[in-house]
Design a protein around this motif. Structure first.
Motif, PDB file in Angstrom:
ATOM      1  N   GLU A   4       0.817  -1.209   0.000  1.00 26.63           N
ATOM      2  CA  GLU A   4       0.000   0.000   0.000  1.00 26.63           C
ATOM      3  C   GLU A   4       0.852   1.261   0.000  1.00 26.63           C
ATOM      4  OE1 GLU A   4      -2.597  -0.530   3.310  1.00 26.63           O
ATOM      5  OE2 GLU A   4      -3.851  -2.027   2.274  1.00 26.63           O
ATOM      6  N   TRP A   5       1.958   1.287   0.797  1.00 27.31           N
ATOM      7  CA  TRP A   5       2.751   2.515   0.781  1.00 27.31           C
ATOM      8  C   TRP A   5       3.501   2.656  -0.535  1.00 27.31           C
ATOM      9  CZ3 TRP A   5       5.477  -0.283   5.174  1.00 27.31           C
ATOM     10  CH2 TRP A   5       6.721  -0.805   4.803  1.00 27.31           C
ATOM     11  N   ARG A   6       3.890   1.536  -1.157  1.00 30.36           N
ATOM     12  CA  ARG A   6       4.544   1.653  -2.464  1.00 30.36           C
ATOM     13  C   ARG A   6       3.579   2.201  -3.507  1.00 30.36           C
ATOM     14  NH1 ARG A   6       8.466  -3.765  -2.964  1.00 30.36           N
ATOM     15  NH2 ARG A   6      10.214  -2.838  -1.785  1.00 30.36           N
ATOM     16  N   ALA A  13       6.096  19.284   0.346  1.00 35.26           N
ATOM     17  CA  ALA A  13       6.849  19.215   1.599  1.00 35.26           C
ATOM     18  C   ALA A  13       6.416  17.953   2.326  1.00 35.26           C
ATOM     19  CB  ALA A  13       6.574  20.449   2.453  1.00 35.26           C
ATOM     20  N   PHE A  14       7.312  17.380   3.118  1.00 32.61           N
ATOM     21  CA  PHE A  14       7.015  16.087   3.737  1.00 32.61           C
ATOM     22  C   PHE A  14       7.313  16.118   5.233  1.00 32.61           C
ATOM     23  CE2 PHE A  14       7.935  15.284  -0.675  1.00 32.61           C
ATOM     24  CZ  PHE A  14       7.029  14.310  -1.060  1.00 32.61           C
ATOM     25  N   PHE A  15       6.385  15.556   6.011  1.00 33.48           N
ATOM     26  CA  PHE A  15       6.690  15.150   7.376  1.00 33.48           C
ATOM     27  C   PHE A  15       6.985  13.660   7.326  1.00 33.48           C
ATOM     28  CE2 PHE A  15       5.383  12.967  11.241  1.00 33.48           C
ATOM     29  CZ  PHE A  15       6.165  13.615  12.180  1.00 33.48           C
ATOM     30  N   PHE A  16       8.087  13.235   7.967  1.00 32.78           N
ATOM     31  CA  PHE A  16       8.426  11.815   7.942  1.00 32.78           C
ATOM     32  C   PHE A  16       8.843  11.349   9.326  1.00 32.78           C
ATOM     33  CE2 PHE A  16      12.433  13.919   7.544  1.00 32.78           C
ATOM     34  CZ  PHE A  16      13.411  13.054   8.031  1.00 32.78           C
ATOM     35  N   ALA A  17       8.611  10.082   9.601  1.00 38.43           N
ATOM     36  CA  ALA A  17       9.042   9.470  10.857  1.00 38.43           C
ATOM     37  C   ALA A  17      10.530   9.169  10.743  1.00 38.43           C
ATOM     38  CB  ALA A  17       8.248   8.200  11.128  1.00 38.43           C
ATOM     39  N   ALA A  24      12.075   0.985   8.667  1.00 42.79           N
ATOM     40  CA  ALA A  24      13.293   0.897   7.861  1.00 42.79           C
ATOM     41  C   ALA A  24      12.956   0.580   6.409  1.00 42.79           C
ATOM     42  CB  ALA A  24      14.225  -0.166   8.434  1.00 42.79           C
ATOM     43  N   GLU A  25      12.033  -0.352   6.200  1.00 45.95           N
ATOM     44  CA  GLU A  25      11.663  -0.721   4.830  1.00 45.95           C
ATOM     45  C   GLU A  25      10.987   0.447   4.115  1.00 45.95           C
ATOM     46  OE1 GLU A  25      12.628  -3.479   3.311  1.00 45.95           O
ATOM     47  OE2 GLU A  25      13.718  -3.852   5.172  1.00 45.95           O
ATOM     48  N   PHE A  26      10.167   1.190   4.844  1.00 47.95           N
ATOM     49  CA  PHE A  26       9.516   2.341   4.218  1.00 47.95           C
ATOM     50  C   PHE A  26      10.541   3.391   3.801  1.00 47.95           C
ATOM     51  CE2 PHE A  26       7.942   6.668   4.461  1.00 47.95           C
ATOM     52  CZ  PHE A  26       6.949   6.624   3.494  1.00 47.95           C
ATOM     53  N   LEU A  27      11.473   3.714   4.685  1.00 46.61           N
ATOM     54  CA  LEU A  27      12.459   4.742   4.367  1.00 46.61           C
ATOM     55  C   LEU A  27      13.292   4.366   3.145  1.00 46.61           C
ATOM     56  CD1 LEU A  27      13.608   5.633   7.998  1.00 46.61           C
ATOM     57  CD2 LEU A  27      12.257   7.081   6.463  1.00 46.61           C
ATOM     58  N   PRO A  61       4.022   7.705  10.950  1.00 52.16           N
ATOM     59  CA  PRO A  61       3.432   8.158   9.689  1.00 52.16           C
ATOM     60  C   PRO A  61       4.395   9.015   8.868  1.00 52.16           C
ATOM     61  CG  PRO A  61       2.697   9.558  11.479  1.00 52.16           C
ATOM     62  CD  PRO A  61       3.495   8.448  12.104  1.00 52.16           C
ATOM     63  N   THR A  62       4.162   9.035   7.575  1.00 49.16           N
ATOM     64  CA  THR A  62       4.817   9.969   6.666  1.00 49.16           C
ATOM     65  C   THR A  62       3.742  10.579   5.778  1.00 49.16           C
ATOM     66  OG1 THR A  62       6.987   8.922   6.681  1.00 49.16           O
ATOM     67  CG2 THR A  62       6.406  10.167   4.713  1.00 49.16           C
ATOM     68  N   VAL A  63       3.824  11.893   5.595  1.00 47.40           N
ATOM     69  CA  VAL A  63       2.751  12.630   4.955  1.00 47.40           C
ATOM     70  C   VAL A  63       3.334  13.617   3.939  1.00 47.40           C
ATOM     71  CG1 VAL A  63       0.694  14.048   5.352  1.00 47.40           C
ATOM     72  CG2 VAL A  63       1.535  12.541   7.166  1.00 47.40           C
ATOM     73  N   ALA A  64       2.704  13.696   2.762  1.00 49.15           N
ATOM     74  CA  ALA A  64       3.071  14.676   1.743  1.00 49.15           C
ATOM     75  C   ALA A  64       2.096  15.842   1.808  1.00 49.15           C
ATOM     76  CB  ALA A  64       3.037  14.037   0.360  1.00 49.15           C
ATOM     77  N   PHE A  65       2.622  17.046   1.891  1.00 51.68           N
ATOM     78  CA  PHE A  65       1.818  18.265   1.905  1.00 51.68           C
ATOM     79  C   PHE A  65       2.093  19.027   0.607  1.00 51.68           C
ATOM     80  CE2 PHE A  65       2.485  17.164   6.313  1.00 51.68           C
ATOM     81  CZ  PHE A  65       1.259  17.423   6.917  1.00 51.68           C
TER      82      PHE A  65
END
Length: 324
Positions: free
Chosen positions: A17-19, A34-38, A72-75, A318-322
């Motif tokens: 889903e994240w991919r 702009a992104f907020f990321f964990a 780690a896999e998400f990053l 969470p990671t979010v795109a603004f």
């Protein structure tokens, strides 16, 4: 049932889903989101947890937040996507681990950014980690100018000025582990693009940190990637809070409140909901201090009137795109 103000969207909760969410990001190098990321913790770089965690009953921490866990896999997927979609010329990063009051500091570290390994109690090899990148004097000076034009005190800081101490007992300058740890996974140990770090506002005011993002909004149209890193659930007094299987219901409730606020489609209503999050009954349990939470406001402010896309909705990371 969702509120009429919220978008009816799925929140990515696994790799497939994240991919898909990352792939669906618009390729808009003329206006980069702009992104907020964990940003995770040093545990992302080492299978052995610090002593405090090894002695605890929360063995799930390593599986969830360690080098083989979902963060780690998400990053590892997140970083290459940013480079492919946006081809940025530089990165401006805000981290929970660098805060200043009344004055913005901006790194101007020259040909190679030093590293500040500001973490304690980890195995010796975690103090040998590498992430090679360079600074950008022109960008650093532009950031100072932008903040001054916005009525804020601001200046650059060089390699000659210590900004903290690290786990080896040395004081010095450098990118902190809120940058070092995730960027190694996102971009590899040697990175060609300039990286400039800006301090967050240690007043911890949501509005003040929102304004920090507003100031750098213009850079998104100048081929600069704006990243703000934190962890919206960060309670070191309760390590059970860091993993979904051991987290108390109040932590899950706050995590859901964050996702609900982000899914509000109307920009003004979304801003209100985000600024109201510190009033949530679970906020203080999740954030005994707010430094890991307010970077969310920096990223929000950098694209406050635009659409939002949740790229990873996993509990606590969470990671979010603004601005999509």
């Amino acid at each position: 049932m969702s509120s009429p103000l919220t978008q009816n969207v799925d929140v990515p909760s696994n790799q497939a889903e994240w991919r898909a969410a990352l792939e669906s990001l618009p390729s808009t190098p003329q206006k980069i989101p702009a992104f907020f990321f964990a940003h995770g913790s040093p545990a992302l770089a080492h299978a052995q947890a610090p002593a405090k965690l090894r002695a605890s009953e929360h063995s799930g921490f390593k599986q969830y937040r360690g080098p083989n866990g979902p963060l780690a896999e998400f990053l590892k997927d997140f970083g290459p996507t940013l480079l492919q979609k946006y081809s940025p010329r530089a990165i401006v990063v805000f981290s929970a681990y660098w805060e200043t009051l009344d004055e913005r500091l901006v790194t101007d570290y020259g040909e190679e950014n030093p590293l500040l390994m500001d973490y304690y109690g980890f195995p010796p090899d975690l103090y040998q980690l590498k992430f090679k990148s360079r600074g950008d004097k022109q960008l650093a000076e532009k950031l100072v100018t932008l903040y001054k034009e916005a009525g804020q005190l601001a200046r650059t800081t060089s390699k000659l000025e210590p900004r903290g101490s690290d786990g080896r007992g040395f004081e010095g300058p450098g990118l902190d582990h809120g940058v070092l740890i995730p960027f190694r996974l996102m971009f590899g140990e040697e990175f060609d693009l300039p990286v400039v770090q800006v301090s967050i506002d240690s007043s911890m005011s949501p509005e003040a940190n929102w304004k920090l993002g507003q100031v750098v909004k213009v850079l998104r149209e100048e081929n600069v990637l704006v990243l703000a890193g934190g962890l919206p659930i960060h309670n070191l007094q309760d390590f059970g809070s860091f993993t979904p299987d051991t987290a108390k219901p109040i932590y899950h409730s706050f995590h859901k409140a964050i996702l609900d606020a982000l899914q509000i489609s109307n920009a003004q209503e979304r801003k209100k909901a985000l600024l109201d999050l510190p009033r949530h009954p679970g906020f203080r349990a999740c954030n005994p201090r707010e430094e890991h939470f307010v970077p969310l406001y920096v990223a929000s402010g950098a694209a406050e009137d635009e659409n939002v896309k949740i790229l990873n909705g996993l509990y606590g990371i969470p990671t979010v795109a603004f601005g999509v």
